[in-house]
Design an enzyme around this catalytic site. Structure first.
Site, PDB file in Angstrom:
ATOM      1  N   ASP A  87       0.851  -1.189   0.000  1.00  7.76           N
ATOM      2  CA  ASP A  87       0.000   0.000   0.000  1.00  7.76           C
ATOM      3  C   ASP A  87       0.892   1.245   0.000  1.00  7.76           C
ATOM      4  OD1 ASP A  87      -2.252   1.563   0.208  1.00  7.76           O
ATOM      5  OD2 ASP A  87      -2.338   1.437   2.398  1.00  7.76           O
ATOM      6  N   GLU A 104       2.653   4.880  -4.009  1.00  6.89           N
ATOM      7  CA  GLU A 104       2.640   5.840  -5.149  1.00  6.89           C
ATOM      8  C   GLU A 104       3.994   6.519  -5.340  1.00  6.89           C
ATOM      9  OE1 GLU A 104       0.186   5.557  -2.818  1.00  6.89           O
ATOM     10  OE2 GLU A 104      -1.001   4.389  -4.210  1.00  6.89           O
ATOM     11  N   ASP A 146      -8.929   3.979  -1.943  1.00  6.60           N
ATOM     12  CA  ASP A 146      -9.839   4.461  -0.899  1.00  6.60           C
ATOM     13  C   ASP A 146     -11.117   5.081  -1.452  1.00  6.60           C
ATOM     14  OD1 ASP A 146      -7.874   3.598   0.757  1.00  6.60           O
ATOM     15  OD2 ASP A 146      -7.102   5.593   1.237  1.00  6.60           O
TER      16      ASP A 146
HETATM   17  C1  GLC Z   1      -4.532   3.446   2.915  1.00  6.74           C
HETATM   18  C2  GLC Z   1      -5.061   2.243   2.140  1.00  6.74           C
HETATM   19  C3  GLC Z   1      -6.084   1.501   2.965  1.00  6.74           C
HETATM   20  C4  GLC Z   1      -5.474   1.108   4.298  1.00  6.74           C
HETATM   21  C5  GLC Z   1      -4.923   2.328   5.023  1.00  6.74           C
HETATM   22  C6  GLC Z   1      -4.179   1.972   6.296  1.00  6.74           C
HETATM   23  O1  GLC Z   1      -5.522   4.388   3.080  1.00  6.74           O
HETATM   24  O2  GLC Z   1      -5.555   2.596   0.881  1.00  6.74           O
HETATM   25  O3  GLC Z   1      -6.549   0.394   2.260  1.00  6.74           O
HETATM   26  O4  GLC Z   1      -6.411   0.472   5.090  1.00  6.74           O
HETATM   27  O5  GLC Z   1      -4.038   3.029   4.178  1.00  6.74           O
HETATM   28  O6  GLC Z   1      -3.134   1.098   6.054  1.00  6.74           O
END
Ligand code: GLC
Length: 799
Positions: A407, A410, A485
């Site tokens: 995650d 980017e 998200d």
């Molecule tokens: C980001 C991700 C989400 C995750 C969060 C905490 O917002 O996109 O899926 O739960 O981080 O790790």
């Protein structure tokens, strides 16, 4: 004052007349009087690569997107010229290059019809500030031309009239039309006059696509650096375009383990261990099938990657084992930001080995993410990727974690403009040192790649499972993905539908949304409708931020729980069908979901459809995307379709009302289809499959179907240990023949099929399997019987 007016040209520059031409095997060079060079590579009869230089020199030819396994070679290549142009002919295409200005026009070699034509063609603008050029291409849009693809853009399927940017961006609670978001997939398909082609602009700098937005009849694309370097991919079938694009940029290196196609449950965050167990036990208690449980950032010690919170998870190995004994695979999150902490081994090692990204003038790239201030590994350095892959040893080999979730790659940085690294950060880029301007769009991809290699190594002999948020073209080789998200709204349900279709059309099929919405909380109705859609997405996971309440299948009351169970059960029954579709995708790049335009491009009614799609090859699905619906209008593609729920037959080619109360949704099966089904399992592998059910949908005419199976995990299938069954169905007014052809060395556990024939239009006189008569029963008009899995021909005649 010193004035140097040569330093910056303002405005567009163009190649002038061609003064030099050279051919080297399949590469043609055209040079203009003002020094521009077009390098045209004939990759295949239907794939041409156009690469331009404004200086006469090209950069080293390096791409993260293009796979070394891309097919090369062509059947035919002929080059001729007349006074005005060079003419390049392959067995599929004819390409004209104008001697006057290097502009090109491409025709279908079969019927000489015009496919794609330069408007201004290649042009550029010198940029003194950033150095190099802004490289541009503009093409004429043909009459009735429409455009699709481009990754995860949260808009309607058809991109005509819109402009987009490719720059991977952390986009919490993005909305319809937010651009850019998490992925950069600079590939689109176009269609006009029933013919489809694609353009893949393999340039990792910030790039833009304009589909008749700025000017009504012009489609253009440009990038803030690098080369104008694009592949023209011809169909004429759109499916072939996408398949050829994945031939260039790669397909999944293996089929996912079958459990990864099951249902996944996630939340930010399940902790401590007792909470995780509570959730998994509830799934089993309520008999809602589920294969994977996720641990979000709170499982770590202060959000340090590759650590565990001793307080919340005192004995992860035991927990993971206990979960596995109950059929749950544990998947953990790993982000790129490494906490600055001299007591933390990953940080210390990264620092010692000089693996973290640095600013242009030397300091480390420091940025805030969940753990506070962090440094970030330079995943574009092969040595760093190797190091990173080794870090998974303990998690995977020792603790037994089955999958990793990448995650924030980017890379996301908090509280800074642009939400990411500044442009000056330096990257190795596999030995082609560059700034973040060039590496930004591939950073997340390279992280997922390194993670994939780690998992592949340490999961062996099992198949790895990785999921990533950021991606560039080619990322589909290594990992699955989700759409980031999103929000728990009805509009987001429809956005999720379009994004999943778009990802499939962009060569990246293993995709899904946070079911129910990540931000905020859905009501029961929205959750139920989202599950109904989600079970038909290649990747199927409920996830939510958790700060607006729970989002497990049982929190919305019994009615919703029952609906959720019913639909997840359908997914588990259809696993052999989905697995077969996956195999086709991994093998040939055929998208798992087919937007109607991809399914039937000759029917122009499909060009603007958004909601309906084909799941696999033969199942038509249309989600309900509005509250309080008892059904909806939808477009049924041409042909005959069986209503999945009651076997009634409808003829497509028009828009119809379809009933679908809250416990139902519009699902249709294409006539002639043979759909394989497994019994309902609580998780993949819970049961030994003792019989394969085949739902046969009678058709007057011919249709073929296939069923692919293997061990569901491991790599034996690559050595021929798979089972592929081809079924050919031939229906006549009073007979039906089904022939089976089997290949592969895998021996399935079951020995027989249960065959259910739907819609047989005649009374059975005789049913023979390999010339022997057998017994049948008939329930609600469906003819049911058992046959050996080895049968070759089944023959039914009517009275
Ligand atoms: C980001 C991700 C989400 C995750 C969060 C905490 O917002 O996109 O899926 O739960 O981080 O790790």
């Amino acid at each position: 004052m010193i004035l140097n007016t040569e330093l910056e040209y303002k405005g567009n520059l163009f190649p002038s007349k061609i003064v030099f031409y050279k051919k080297h095997v399949n590469v043609l060079y055209f040079k203009s009087e003002n020094g521009a060079v077009l390098q045209l590579t004939i990759e295949r009869d239907s794939v041409l690569r156009f690469r331009y230089s404004t200086t006469g020199m090209f950069d080293k030819d390096f791409s993260y997107a293009i796979t070394m396994y891309a097919s090369k070679g062509y059947n035919h290549l002929e080059i001729s010229e007349d006074n005005e142009k060079y003419i390049i002919t392959t067995s599929k295409l004819i390409c004209h290059i104008s001697k006057l200005d290097m502009r090109k026009t491409i025709f279908d070699a079969k019927d000489n019809s015009l496919i794609c034509e330069d408007e201004l063609g290649f042009h550029w603008e010198e940029s003194y500030e950033i150095g190099g050029d802004i490289v541009k291409m503009s093409l004429k849009s043909q009459q009735g031309e429409n455009y699709y693809g481009l990754g995860d853009k949260p808009v309607e399927n058809n991109l005509k009239g819109k402009r987009f940017q490719n720059w991977v961006t952390d986009s919490y609670a993005y909305g319809r039309g937010t651009d850019p978001i998490y992925k950069a997939i600079p590939f689109y398909t176009a269609i006009h006059h029933d013919k489809s082609y694609g353009v893949f602009f393999d340039n990792t700098f910030r790039s833009y696509f304009d589909f008749c937005n700025e000017r009504r009849n012009i489609t253009s694309f440009w990038a803030q650096g690098g080369e104008m370097n694009y592949y023209f991919i011809y169909g004429p079938e759109m499916t072939e375009v996408v398949s050829n694009y994945t031939d260039l940029t790669g397909r999944p290196q293996h089929i996912p383990p079958m459990w990864a196609l099951g249902f996944h449950q996630c939340k930010w965050s399940y902790y401590p261990e007792s909470n995780v167990k509570e959730i998994t036990s509830k799934f089993r208690e309520l008999k809602i099938p589920c294969d994977a449980i996720y641990l979000d950032i709170d499982y770590m010690e202060g959000f340090r990657c590759f650590t565990w919170s001793e307080e919340y998870f005192p004995d992860p190995k035991r927990m993971v084992k206990e979960l596995a004994d109950d059929g749950f695979k544990t998947i953990v999150i790993i982000d790129p930001g490494i906490k600055i902490d001299n007591e933390y081994s990953v940080f210390k090692e990264g620092l010692e080995k000089d693996y973290f990204c640095k600013r242009a003038d030397g300091p480390y790239m420091k940025g805030k993410v969940w753990p506070g201030e962090c440094y970030f590994p330079d995943f574009t350095n092969p040595e760093v990727r190797e190091w990173w892959s080794e870090l998974f040893k303990e998690l995977i080999e020792d603790i037994g974690v089955a999958g990793v979730w990448n995650d924030m790659n980017e890379p996301a940085v908090m509280d800074v403009p642009g939400k990411s690294f500044p442009d000056d950060v330096r990257h190795d880029y596999d030995g082609n040192q560059c700034s973040h301007r060039k590496a930004h769009n591939v950073y997340g991809m390279q992280m997922a790649r390194a993670t994939y290699h780690g998992l592949k190594k340490f999961s062996y002999p099992k198949r790895p499972f990785v999921i990533t948020r950021a991606a560039y073209s080619g990322t589909q080789r290594y990992t699955s993905t989700w759409t980031g998200d999103n929000v728990a709204t009805w509009d987001h349900l429809s956005i999720a539908n379009q994004q999943a279709q778009r990802m499939c059309m962009s060569g990246f099929s293993f995709a899904g949304s946070d079911i129910g919405g990540f931000a905020e909380q859905p009501n029961g109705e929205l959750f139920a409708r989202w599950i109904q859609l989600g079970v038909f997405h290649p990747f199927c996971r409920v996830h939510s931020s958790g700060d607006h309440g729970d989002q497990e299948p049982w929190v919305f009351g019994k009615t919703v729980t029952d609906i959720v169970r019913k639909f997840i059960e359908i997914r588990y029954q259809l696993l052999p069908y989905l697995y077969t579709t996956f195999w086709r995708y991994a093998d040939e790049g055929i998208p798992i979901l087919k937007s109607l335009v991809l399914f039937d491009q000759e029917d122009s009614n499909t060009h603007y459809r958004n909601d309906e799609f084909i799941f696999g090859e033969k199942i038509l699905v249309c989600p309900i995307i509005e509250a309080n619906s008892k059904g909806r209008r939808m477009y049924i593609p041409r042909g005959k379709w069986y209503n999945f729920w009651d076997n009634s037959i409808i003829i497509g080619g028009e828009e119809l009302w379809v009933d679908a109360d809250i416990d139902s949704m519009p699902i249709f099966v294409k006539e002639g289809a043979i759909i394989p089904k497994y019994p309902i399992q609580q998780y993949v592998g819970e049961k030994v499959i003792e019989q394969l059910e085949l739902d046969v949908y009678y058709k007057e005419g011919k249709e073929s179907s296939e069923v692919y199976e293997d061990a569901g995990d491991g790599y034996d299938y690559k050595k021929g240990r798979y089972s592929l069954r081809n079924f050919n169905q031939v229906g006549k007014a009073n007979s039906l023949t089904i022939q089976q052809f089997k290949s592969g060395k895998f021996i399935t556990a079951y020995n027989s099929f249960k065959i259910n024939i739907h819609g047989l239009p005649f009374k059975i006189d005789k049913l023979e399997v390999d010339n022997e008569a057998i017994d049948i029963s008939k329930i609600n008009g469906v003819v049911t019987f058992e046959v050996t899995k080895e049968f070759r021909e089944l023959y039914i005649t009517g009275k």
